[in-house]
Design a protein around this motif. Structure first.
Motif, PDB file in Angstrom:
ATOM      1  N   ASP A   7       0.857  -1.183   0.000  1.00 14.93           N
ATOM      2  CA  ASP A   7       0.000   0.000   0.000  1.00 14.93           C
ATOM      3  C   ASP A   7       0.896   1.236   0.000  1.00 14.93           C
ATOM      4  O   ASP A   7       1.540   1.550   1.000  1.00 14.93           O
ATOM      5  N   ILE A   8       0.928   1.950  -1.131  1.00 16.75           N
ATOM      6  CA  ILE A   8       1.822   3.089  -1.295  1.00 16.75           C
ATOM      7  C   ILE A   8       1.014   4.362  -1.074  1.00 16.75           C
ATOM      8  O   ILE A   8       0.271   4.806  -1.953  1.00 16.75           O
ATOM      9  N   GLY A   9       1.128   4.927   0.131  1.00 15.74           N
ATOM     10  CA  GLY A   9       0.300   6.063   0.517  1.00 15.74           C
ATOM     11  C   GLY A   9       1.096   7.329   0.742  1.00 15.74           C
ATOM     12  O   GLY A   9       2.299   7.400   0.465  1.00 15.74           O
ATOM     13  N   SER A  10       0.424   8.321   1.292  1.00 13.13           N
ATOM     14  CA  SER A  10       1.046   9.632   1.458  1.00 13.13           C
ATOM     15  C   SER A  10       2.074   9.658   2.577  1.00 13.13           C
ATOM     16  O   SER A  10       3.010  10.448   2.544  1.00 13.13           O
ATOM     17  N   ASN A  11       1.930   8.770   3.576  1.00 14.32           N
ATOM     18  CA  ASN A  11       2.867   8.743   4.689  1.00 14.32           C
ATOM     19  C   ASN A  11       3.907   7.641   4.573  1.00 14.32           C
ATOM     20  O   ASN A  11       5.042   7.810   5.003  1.00 14.32           O
ATOM     21  N   GLN A  14       3.512   0.546   2.831  1.00  9.17           N
ATOM     22  CA  GLN A  14       3.336  -0.496   3.839  1.00  9.17           C
ATOM     23  C   GLN A  14       3.135  -1.851   3.169  1.00  9.17           C
ATOM     24  O   GLN A  14       2.193  -2.038   2.399  1.00  9.17           O
ATOM     25  N   LEU A  15       4.028  -2.753   3.469  1.00 10.94           N
ATOM     26  CA  LEU A  15       3.957  -4.121   2.954  1.00 10.94           C
ATOM     27  C   LEU A  15       3.356  -5.003   4.044  1.00 10.94           C
ATOM     28  O   LEU A  15       3.875  -5.075   5.155  1.00 10.94           O
ATOM     29  N   GLU A  34       7.909   1.636   5.112  1.00 13.85           N
ATOM     30  CA  GLU A  34       8.937   2.540   4.616  1.00 13.85           C
ATOM     31  C   GLU A  34       8.332   3.930   4.436  1.00 13.85           C
ATOM     32  O   GLU A  34       7.293   4.081   3.809  1.00 13.85           O
ATOM     33  N   PRO A  35       8.944   4.977   4.968  1.00 16.30           N
ATOM     34  CA  PRO A  35       8.360   6.322   4.874  1.00 16.30           C
ATOM     35  C   PRO A  35       8.375   6.873   3.449  1.00 16.30           C
ATOM     36  O   PRO A  35       9.346   6.700   2.708  1.00 16.30           O
ATOM     37  N   THR A  36       7.275   7.531   3.082  1.00 12.42           N
ATOM     38  CA  THR A  36       7.200   8.257   1.810  1.00 12.42           C
ATOM     39  C   THR A  36       7.054   9.763   2.047  1.00 12.42           C
ATOM     40  O   THR A  36       7.623  10.569   1.329  1.00 12.42           O
ATOM     41  N   LEU A  37       6.253  10.138   3.047  1.00 20.10           N
ATOM     42  CA  LEU A  37       6.099  11.541   3.471  1.00 20.10           C
ATOM     43  C   LEU A  37       5.848  12.462   2.275  1.00 20.10           C
ATOM     44  O   LEU A  37       6.564  13.425   2.023  1.00 20.10           O
ATOM     45  N   LEU A  38       4.772  12.163   1.531  1.00 14.95           N
ATOM     46  CA  LEU A  38       4.480  12.887   0.298  1.00 14.95           C
ATOM     47  C   LEU A  38       3.619  14.120   0.498  1.00 14.95           C
ATOM     48  O   LEU A  38       3.463  14.921  -0.430  1.00 14.95           O
ATOM     49  N   ALA A  39       3.043  14.286   1.679  1.00 15.29           N
ATOM     50  CA  ALA A  39       2.095  15.381   1.885  1.00 15.29           C
ATOM     51  C   ALA A  39       2.711  16.751   1.581  1.00 15.29           C
ATOM     52  O   ALA A  39       2.034  17.637   1.049  1.00 15.29           O
ATOM     53  N   GLU A  40       3.993  16.905   1.914  1.00 20.15           N
ATOM     54  CA  GLU A  40       4.636  18.197   1.696  1.00 20.15           C
ATOM     55  C   GLU A  40       5.364  18.277   0.350  1.00 20.15           C
ATOM     56  O   GLU A  40       6.034  19.271   0.073  1.00 20.15           O
ATOM     57  N   GLU A  41       5.242  17.237  -0.460  1.00 24.78           N
ATOM     58  CA  GLU A  41       5.982  17.198  -1.730  1.00 24.78           C
ATOM     59  C   GLU A  41       5.095  17.448  -2.944  1.00 24.78           C
ATOM     60  O   GLU A  41       5.534  17.305  -4.079  1.00 24.78           O
ATOM     61  N   HIS A  74       2.983 -13.942  -4.308  1.00 28.97           N
ATOM     62  CA  HIS A  74       2.169 -13.018  -5.099  1.00 28.97           C
ATOM     63  C   HIS A  74       2.150 -11.657  -4.406  1.00 28.97           C
ATOM     64  O   HIS A  74       1.869 -11.575  -3.203  1.00 28.97           O
ATOM     65  N   LEU A  75       2.432 -10.616  -5.171  1.00 28.27           N
ATOM     66  CA  LEU A  75       2.507  -9.260  -4.631  1.00 28.27           C
ATOM     67  C   LEU A  75       1.482  -8.370  -5.326  1.00 28.27           C
ATOM     68  O   LEU A  75       1.351  -8.390  -6.546  1.00 28.27           O
ATOM     69  N   TYR A  76       0.760  -7.567  -4.520  1.00 25.61           N
ATOM     70  CA  TYR A  76      -0.240  -6.633  -5.030  1.00 25.61           C
ATOM     71  C   TYR A  76       0.193  -5.208  -4.686  1.00 25.61           C
ATOM     72  O   TYR A  76      -0.110  -4.715  -3.599  1.00 25.61           O
ATOM     73  N   PRO A  77       0.942  -4.537  -5.567  1.00 26.58           N
ATOM     74  CA  PRO A  77       1.359  -3.162  -5.269  1.00 26.58           C
ATOM     75  C   PRO A  77       0.336  -2.164  -5.819  1.00 26.58           C
ATOM     76  O   PRO A  77      -0.087  -2.250  -6.968  1.00 26.58           O
TER      77      PRO A  77
END
Length: 359
Positions: A7-11, A14-15, A34-41, A74-77
């Protein structure tokens, strides 16, 4: 069979890894965040910045490495609103594929709402009756209502906690006028669907999901996640209003020291609380129950149901390990294609069922 949802989200990316079998609940065996921290990007033109793209590509790469290391079959990205709604999302997806070896898909907001509802319906069972679900994410809020496996209504509204923080809460702590602006935006956006919700009839049970609601419930005294998924977690509107007053009065650095509030979400928790308060007030709801299952469990449950009922969907090879595969996301309407890791142990069966989102 070892399955995983990424699950690739704004924060964060998460696998969630599960050892799955038909008829069994999707109990996590491992979790990687793993952090993405996209809210400010997100830039004024609606694109994700180069820094944001680098960060999300690196996070997904490390998560995929972990999936390979953990023997995922099996991976669901998939990406949620932070990437899905970006003006340059195709470039982001291309970069992720080049770096991580998998091409994430994106779900529509309505599919997110439907799959989250599907998980909640499975958790509570038929005895729950008509179910209303509310989920506040970083970029959007999902609502779903129904009494059957599929919801009668599933909508996504652009009032997520991260989005509202970025657009309207520019000061820290936010002054009353900015809180009022978030509340007004939430009410105006909700007004578009309130008549439809009333038309469909009142729910027998109102449940909430998402980290925003889990943290707000924990602040109000709900049991921590380590108590397991079967501990009842409730959030009352009166308690939510009290916590909102406390949260809005201090800067993010101090909020991060509050019970249950993570550092990565300390800034956006105020907007999430305002949206939550406005939503429950508009719906005339005085108390909600926190459901331990949400979108990731919905995807896994849908997959297990599809495997049991139909032939397997076509598989795509996972570039980093030939024996692993990447499959299309199983959704109610079909997925839409866009064109140092911390690995947590399995823990007790109760902790695995809860997804281990402790607070």
């Amino acid at each position: 069979m070892r399955l995983a949802v990424l699950d690739i989200g704004s924060n964060s990316a998460q696998l969630q890894v599960v050892d799955a079998s038909s008829g069994a609940p999707p109990l996590p065996a491992h979790a990687v965040k793993e952090p993405t921290l996209l809210a400010e990007e997100l830039l004024p033109d609606g694109t994700l910045s180069a820094t944001g793209i680098d960060r999300v590509a690196g996070a997904v790469g490390r998560a995929v490495d972990a999936a390979v290391r953990l023997g995922v079959d099996h991976l669901y990205p998939f990406v949620t609103a932070a990437v899905r709604d970006a003006a340059n999302r195709d470039a982001v997806i291309d970069r992720v594929e080049a770096e991580a070896g998998v091409r994430p898909q994106f779900l529509s907001g309505e599919d997110e709402a439907g799959l989250t509802y599907f998980a909640a319906r499975r958790w509570y069972g038929w005895s729950a009756g008509r179910l209303l679900l509310v989920d506040i994410g970083g970029g959007s809020m999902e609502l779903a209502l129904g009494r059957d496996v599929e919801p009668e209504l599933a909508v996504s509204l652009p009032v997520g906690a991260g989005r509202m923080t970025r657009e309207l809460l520019t000061e820290d702590p936010p002054p009353p006028r900015q809180l009022k602006a978030v509340r007004k935006r939430a009410r105006e956006t909700l007004s578009e669907v309130l008549d439809r919700l009333r038309w469909e009839g009142g729910p027998r049970r109102v449940v909430v999901t998402s980290k925003t609601f889990k943290q707000l419930a924990r602040l109000a005294g709900a049991p921590p996640q380590r108590k397991g998924p079967f501990a009842r977690r409730e959030l009352k509107l009166a308690d939510l209003r009290k916590q909102l007053t406390k949260l809005a009065a201090v800067p993010a650095a101090e909020r991060a020291r509050f019970r249950g509030v993570s550092r990565s979400r300390a800034r956006q928790i105020v907007a999430g609380a305002v949206v939550a308060e406005a939503t429950l007030t508009a719906l005339d709801v005085t108390s909600v129950e926190v459901c331990p299952w949400a979108l990731r469990e919905g995807i896994l449950l849908r997959h297990l149901e599809d495997v049991a009922d139909t032939a397997a969907l076509p598989l795509q090879p996972l570039a980093r390990r030939p024996s692993a595969t990447v499959r299309r996301l199983p959704t109610a309407h079909g997925a839409t294609e866009p064109g140092p890791s911390t690995v947590e142990s399995a823990g007790t069966p109760e902790e695995r069922a809860s997804g281990r989102e402790d607070g």
